[in-house]
Design a protein around this motif. Structure first.
Motif, PDB file in Angstrom:
ATOM      1  N   CYS A   1      31.612  74.974  31.001  1.00 35.59           N
ATOM      2  CA  CYS A   1      32.213  76.277  30.683  1.00 35.59           C
ATOM      3  C   CYS A   1      31.397  77.086  29.690  1.00 35.59           C
ATOM      4  CB  CYS A   1      33.633  76.090  30.157  1.00 35.59           C
ATOM      5  SG  CYS A   1      33.753  75.108  28.646  1.00 35.59           S
ATOM      6  N   GLU A   2      30.389  76.469  29.018  1.00 37.81           N
ATOM      7  CA  GLU A   2      29.608  77.209  28.028  1.00 37.81           C
ATOM      8  C   GLU A   2      28.108  76.963  28.147  1.00 37.81           C
ATOM      9  OE1 GLU A   2      32.116  78.114  24.053  1.00 37.81           O
ATOM     10  OE2 GLU A   2      31.419  76.053  24.211  1.00 37.81           O
ATOM     11  N   SER A   3      27.672  76.413  29.253  1.00 35.30           N
ATOM     12  CA  SER A   3      26.251  76.065  29.379  1.00 35.30           C
ATOM     13  C   SER A   3      25.348  77.279  29.463  1.00 35.30           C
ATOM     14  CB  SER A   3      26.026  75.170  30.598  1.00 35.30           C
ATOM     15  OG  SER A   3      26.446  75.816  31.779  1.00 35.30           O
ATOM     16  N   ASP A   4      25.937  78.474  29.692  1.00 34.91           N
ATOM     17  CA  ASP A   4      25.126  79.681  29.779  1.00 34.91           C
ATOM     18  C   ASP A   4      24.903  80.340  28.417  1.00 34.91           C
ATOM     19  OD1 ASP A   4      27.717  80.511  29.399  1.00 34.91           O
ATOM     20  OD2 ASP A   4      27.785  81.866  31.115  1.00 34.91           O
TER      21      ASP A   4
ATOM     22  N   ASN B   1      32.857  52.878  44.096  1.00 38.29           N
ATOM     23  CA  ASN B   1      31.639  53.681  44.077  1.00 38.29           C
ATOM     24  C   ASN B   1      32.017  55.147  43.868  1.00 38.29           C
ATOM     25  OD1 ASN B   1      29.307  55.093  44.593  1.00 38.29           O
ATOM     26  ND2 ASN B   1      28.789  54.019  46.471  1.00 38.29           N
ATOM     27  N   PRO B   2      31.556  55.787  42.777  1.00 35.58           N
ATOM     28  CA  PRO B   2      31.943  57.183  42.519  1.00 35.58           C
ATOM     29  C   PRO B   2      31.330  58.178  43.493  1.00 35.58           C
ATOM     30  CG  PRO B   2      30.302  56.488  40.934  1.00 35.58           C
ATOM     31  CD  PRO B   2      30.672  55.260  41.736  1.00 35.58           C
ATOM     32  N   GLY B   3      30.365  57.734  44.294  1.00 28.83           N
ATOM     33  CA  GLY B   3      29.747  58.625  45.276  1.00 28.83           C
ATOM     34  C   GLY B   3      28.805  59.630  44.637  1.00 28.83           C
ATOM     35  N   ILE B   4      28.761  60.835  45.195  1.00 25.61           N
ATOM     36  CA  ILE B   4      27.870  61.889  44.709  1.00 25.61           C
ATOM     37  C   ILE B   4      28.500  62.554  43.485  1.00 25.61           C
ATOM     38  CG2 ILE B   4      26.787  64.096  45.280  1.00 25.61           C
ATOM     39  CD1 ILE B   4      26.901  63.199  48.230  1.00 25.61           C
ATOM     40  N   CYS B   5      27.825  62.443  42.341  1.00 25.56           N
ATOM     41  CA  CYS B   5      28.357  63.004  41.102  1.00 25.56           C
ATOM     42  C   CYS B   5      27.663  64.320  40.787  1.00 25.56           C
ATOM     43  CB  CYS B   5      28.177  62.020  39.954  1.00 25.56           C
ATOM     44  SG  CYS B   5      29.102  60.487  40.208  1.00 25.56           S
ATOM     45  N   SER B   6      28.461  65.332  40.379  1.00 25.49           N
ATOM     46  CA  SER B   6      27.912  66.679  40.218  1.00 25.49           C
ATOM     47  C   SER B   6      28.593  67.422  39.080  1.00 25.49           C
ATOM     48  CB  SER B   6      28.095  67.467  41.523  1.00 25.49           C
ATOM     49  OG  SER B   6      27.669  68.798  41.367  1.00 25.49           O
ATOM     50  N   ILE B   7      27.758  67.996  38.199  1.00 31.97           N
ATOM     51  CA  ILE B   7      28.290  68.837  37.125  1.00 31.97           C
ATOM     52  C   ILE B   7      27.383  70.029  36.839  1.00 31.97           C
ATOM     53  CG2 ILE B   7      27.216  67.537  35.238  1.00 31.97           C
ATOM     54  CD1 ILE B   7      29.803  68.017  33.612  1.00 31.97           C
ATOM     55  N   GLY B   8      26.119  69.974  37.247  1.00 32.04           N
ATOM     56  CA  GLY B   8      25.135  70.987  36.885  1.00 32.04           C
ATOM     57  C   GLY B   8      25.309  72.307  37.624  1.00 32.04           C
ATOM     58  N   ASN B   9      25.471  73.393  36.874  1.00 35.15           N
ATOM     59  CA  ASN B   9      25.565  74.739  37.453  1.00 35.15           C
ATOM     60  C   ASN B   9      24.239  75.471  37.265  1.00 35.15           C
ATOM     61  OD1 ASN B   9      25.619  75.124  34.701  1.00 35.15           O
ATOM     62  ND2 ASN B   9      27.585  76.168  34.652  1.00 35.15           N
ATOM     63  N   SER B  10      24.225  76.784  37.480  1.00 33.45           N
ATOM     64  CA  SER B  10      22.983  77.549  37.384  1.00 33.45           C
ATOM     65  C   SER B  10      22.310  77.382  36.030  1.00 33.45           C
ATOM     66  CB  SER B  10      23.252  79.040  37.639  1.00 33.45           C
ATOM     67  OG  SER B  10      23.515  79.298  38.991  1.00 33.45           O
ATOM     68  N   ALA B  11      23.085  77.519  34.956  1.00 31.40           N
ATOM     69  CA  ALA B  11      22.511  77.421  33.610  1.00 31.40           C
ATOM     70  C   ALA B  11      21.943  76.034  33.357  1.00 31.40           C
ATOM     71  CB  ALA B  11      23.568  77.768  32.571  1.00 31.40           C
ATOM     72  N   ALA B  12      22.679  75.007  33.762  1.00 36.57           N
ATOM     73  CA  ALA B  12      22.222  73.636  33.531  1.00 36.57           C
ATOM     74  C   ALA B  12      20.982  73.307  34.354  1.00 36.57           C
ATOM     75  CB  ALA B  12      23.342  72.653  33.845  1.00 36.57           C
ATOM     76  N   ILE B  13      20.883  73.886  35.542  1.00 34.76           N
ATOM     77  CA  ILE B  13      19.702  73.653  36.372  1.00 34.76           C
ATOM     78  C   ILE B  13      18.447  74.075  35.624  1.00 34.76           C
ATOM     79  CG2 ILE B  13      18.459  74.502  38.416  1.00 34.76           C
ATOM     80  CD1 ILE B  13      21.185  74.598  39.847  1.00 34.76           C
ATOM     81  N   MET B  14      18.525  75.191  34.912  1.00 35.46           N
ATOM     82  CA  MET B  14      17.355  75.715  34.221  1.00 35.46           C
ATOM     83  C   MET B  14      17.181  75.160  32.814  1.00 35.46           C
ATOM     84  SD  MET B  14      17.378  79.719  35.408  1.00 35.46           S
ATOM     85  CE  MET B  14      18.989  80.061  34.727  1.00 35.46           C
ATOM     86  N   ASN B  15      18.297  74.814  32.166  1.00 31.02           N
ATOM     87  CA  ASN B  15      18.229  74.536  30.729  1.00 31.02           C
ATOM     88  C   ASN B  15      18.638  73.130  30.318  1.00 31.02           C
ATOM     89  OD1 ASN B  15      17.651  75.650  28.106  1.00 31.02           O
ATOM     90  ND2 ASN B  15      19.853  75.645  27.687  1.00 31.02           N
ATOM     91  N   ASN B  16      19.252  72.377  31.218  1.00 32.12           N
ATOM     92  CA  ASN B  16      19.733  71.037  30.872  1.00 32.12           C
ATOM     93  C   ASN B  16      19.304  70.041  31.946  1.00 32.12           C
ATOM     94  OD1 ASN B  16      22.225  73.119  30.093  1.00 32.12           O
ATOM     95  ND2 ASN B  16      21.650  71.748  28.432  1.00 32.12           N
ATOM     96  N   HIS B  17      18.018  69.759  31.995  1.00 34.82           N
ATOM     97  CA  HIS B  17      17.449  68.943  33.069  1.00 34.82           C
ATOM     98  C   HIS B  17      18.004  67.524  33.091  1.00 34.82           C
ATOM     99  CE1 HIS B  17      13.644  71.722  32.897  1.00 34.82           C
ATOM    100  NE2 HIS B  17      14.743  72.358  33.249  1.00 34.82           N
ATOM    101  N   ASP B  18      18.516  67.064  31.963  1.00 36.03           N
ATOM    102  CA  ASP B  18      19.024  65.695  31.883  1.00 36.03           C
ATOM    103  C   ASP B  18      20.463  65.586  32.393  1.00 36.03           C
ATOM    104  OD1 ASP B  18      19.860  67.309  29.766  1.00 36.03           O
ATOM    105  OD2 ASP B  18      20.095  65.626  28.376  1.00 36.03           O
ATOM    106  N   MET B  19      21.016  66.682  32.895  1.00 36.17           N
ATOM    107  CA  MET B  19      22.418  66.680  33.305  1.00 36.17           C
ATOM    108  C   MET B  19      22.612  66.910  34.801  1.00 36.17           C
ATOM    109  SD  MET B  19      24.136  68.772  30.135  1.00 36.17           S
ATOM    110  CE  MET B  19      23.760  68.331  28.438  1.00 36.17           C
ATOM    111  N   TYR B  20      21.583  66.641  35.571  1.00 37.01           N
ATOM    112  CA  TYR B  20      21.653  66.927  37.003  1.00 37.01           C
ATOM    113  C   TYR B  20      22.614  66.001  37.754  1.00 37.01           C
ATOM    114  CZ  TYR B  20      17.647  70.144  37.021  1.00 37.01           C
ATOM    115  OH  TYR B  20      16.806  71.206  36.838  1.00 37.01           O
ATOM    116  N   PHE B  21      22.681  64.736  37.379  1.00 34.87           N
ATOM    117  CA  PHE B  21      23.380  63.730  38.185  1.00 34.87           C
ATOM    118  C   PHE B  21      22.811  63.734  39.603  1.00 34.87           C
ATOM    119  CE2 PHE B  21      26.576  63.498  34.820  1.00 34.87           C
ATOM    120  CZ  PHE B  21      26.879  62.146  34.829  1.00 34.87           C
TER     121      PHE B  21
END
Length: 385
Positions: free
Chosen positions: A168-171, A201-221
């Motif tokens: 909610c605040e990654s931007d 098995n949690p399967g495909i895990c996802s949290i990274g949005n546009s801001a995280a893609i560019m600024n939080n490379h360690d949060m891709y899952f």
């Protein structure tokens, strides 16, 4: 055809998708947000362009109807429905192979019961478990994730395909906001661990949005979900300049131009008022150009005063209140550079000739580029260039 139209620059769309694909690690799945008709840019066009780019296997919509539209236009990739559905829509989820977000015992049970009636023995329907890590919208809490994943896996016809949360605040680049983003990431990790602790098995895990893609490379899952960057705009404070200051280079291009034509030029004497409420009075003799575009097209009323449109390479101010279907522009007295039927560009990429972007409009109206783009109405024809 009406002269007010949205021109979609497909090459720019493809360029942005290629930038995203190039930037994201090869094994990370990409789920492009095409909800709200791809933020007004045409979901079908975006999906087909992504198919041309390759390596993009997921699309995200907000409603079942949006997912159905993609399926009926031949989109075969995975489609995730981000917003919760109601029971009347469950059969359509199943029929069109749309993967829903789910959480909560009552919701999971209702979906499971509907699946029992729809599917035959041994058939499984994939779902994503939504987790609330701080957004305060939908999702179970991290401590509940293990039990809710167990409910899904115990269902005769449901299967946990993955887990997802949303920043909610990654931007924002402030320390406080980035700290909260890291906290959300840690909470999501805890939710995944709670599911694994149940032997699931949690399967495909996802949290990274546009801001995280560019600024939080360690949060891709396992999967990222680009939205606004697909359409050529940076999310709030994660700007091109900010990224360059961190020695990152992520170049994107605006995809849409909103344009129209001058349908009248009128001479106004000094002191004459313009539009509803008489909020604008001509300071001197001048000419006013009338444009057939208004708030019913998405040119929000609050954009004036402040909005400037581009005519033949120069910017001119919109004057007075924007009407439902029209607005007025002060072009100056006897301006030899502006003529009847000339093109007027509200916003767009450089290729369109615009000197204003959707970000500029957003700042004028105290909003964000997302709202500017998604507000462009259906009666504004989309032309692919």
């Amino acid at each position: 055809m009406r002269c007010t139209k949205a021109v979609i620059y497909k090459d720019n769309l493809k360029y942005n998708l290629e930038q995203i694909r190039r930037h994201v690690r090869p094994k990370t799945e990409i789920c492009v947000a095409v909800k709200a008709d791809s933020y007004g840019h045409s979901a079908v066009l975006t999906a087909k362009t992504a198919h041309e780019v390759g390596g993009i296997n997921y699309f995200a919509v907000a409603t079942v109807d949006e997912g159905i539209e993609l399926r009926e236009d031949g989109i075969t990739e995975n489609i995730i429905v981000l917003s919760l559905c109601v029971p009347e829509e469950f059969d359509s989820l199943f029929s069109y192979s749309l993967t829903p977000f789910t959480f909560g015992e009552d919701y999971i049970s209702a979906l499971s019961e509907a699946a029992d009636k729809f599917f035959k023995k041994d058939e499984k329907f994939p779902v994503f478990l939504a987790v609330d890590t701080g957004m305060g919208r939908i999702g179970c809490y991290p401590d509940e994730a293990g039990n809710e994943a167990k409910l899904i896996e115990q269902s005769a016809h449901l299967h946990l395909k993955g887990m997802a949360s949303h920043f909610c605040e990654s931007d924002s680049v402030t320390t406080e906001c980035q700290n909260f983003t890291h906290l959300q990431y840690e909470e999501f990790c805890r939710a995944v661990e709670n599911v694994q602790a149940k032997g699931i098995n949690p399967g495909i895990c996802s949290i990274g949005n546009s801001a995280a893609i560019m600024n939080n490379h360690d949060m891709y899952f396992d999967m990222v979900r680009p939205g606004i960057i697909t359409y050529g705009y940076y999310p709030d404070q994660i700007t091109k300049e900010y990224l360059q200051s961190r020695h990152e280079d992520f170049d994107i291009k605006p995809v849409m131009a909103l344009e129209t034509q001058i349908v009248a030029i009128r001479h106004f004497p000094k002191g004459k008022s313009v539009s509803y409420g008489r909020t604008y009075f001509c300071e001197d003799e001048t000419d006013i150009a009338v444009l057939p575009v208004g708030y019913a097209d998405g040119l929000l009323r609050r954009f004036s005063p402040g909005l400037e449109v581009t005519i033949n390479g120069k910017k001119y101010p919109v004057c007075g209140r924007i009407c439902m279907d029209q607005c007025m522009v002060n072009i100056g007295k006897d301006n030899p550079e502006v003529h009847l039927w000339d093109k007027a560009i509200i916003f767009g990429p450089e290729e369109s000739g615009a000197l204003t972007t959707a970000d500029d409009l957003a700042k004028t109206g105290g909003t964000i580029s997302y709202e500017v783009l998604t507000s462009i109405g259906k009666r504004v024809k989309r032309i692919v260039k």
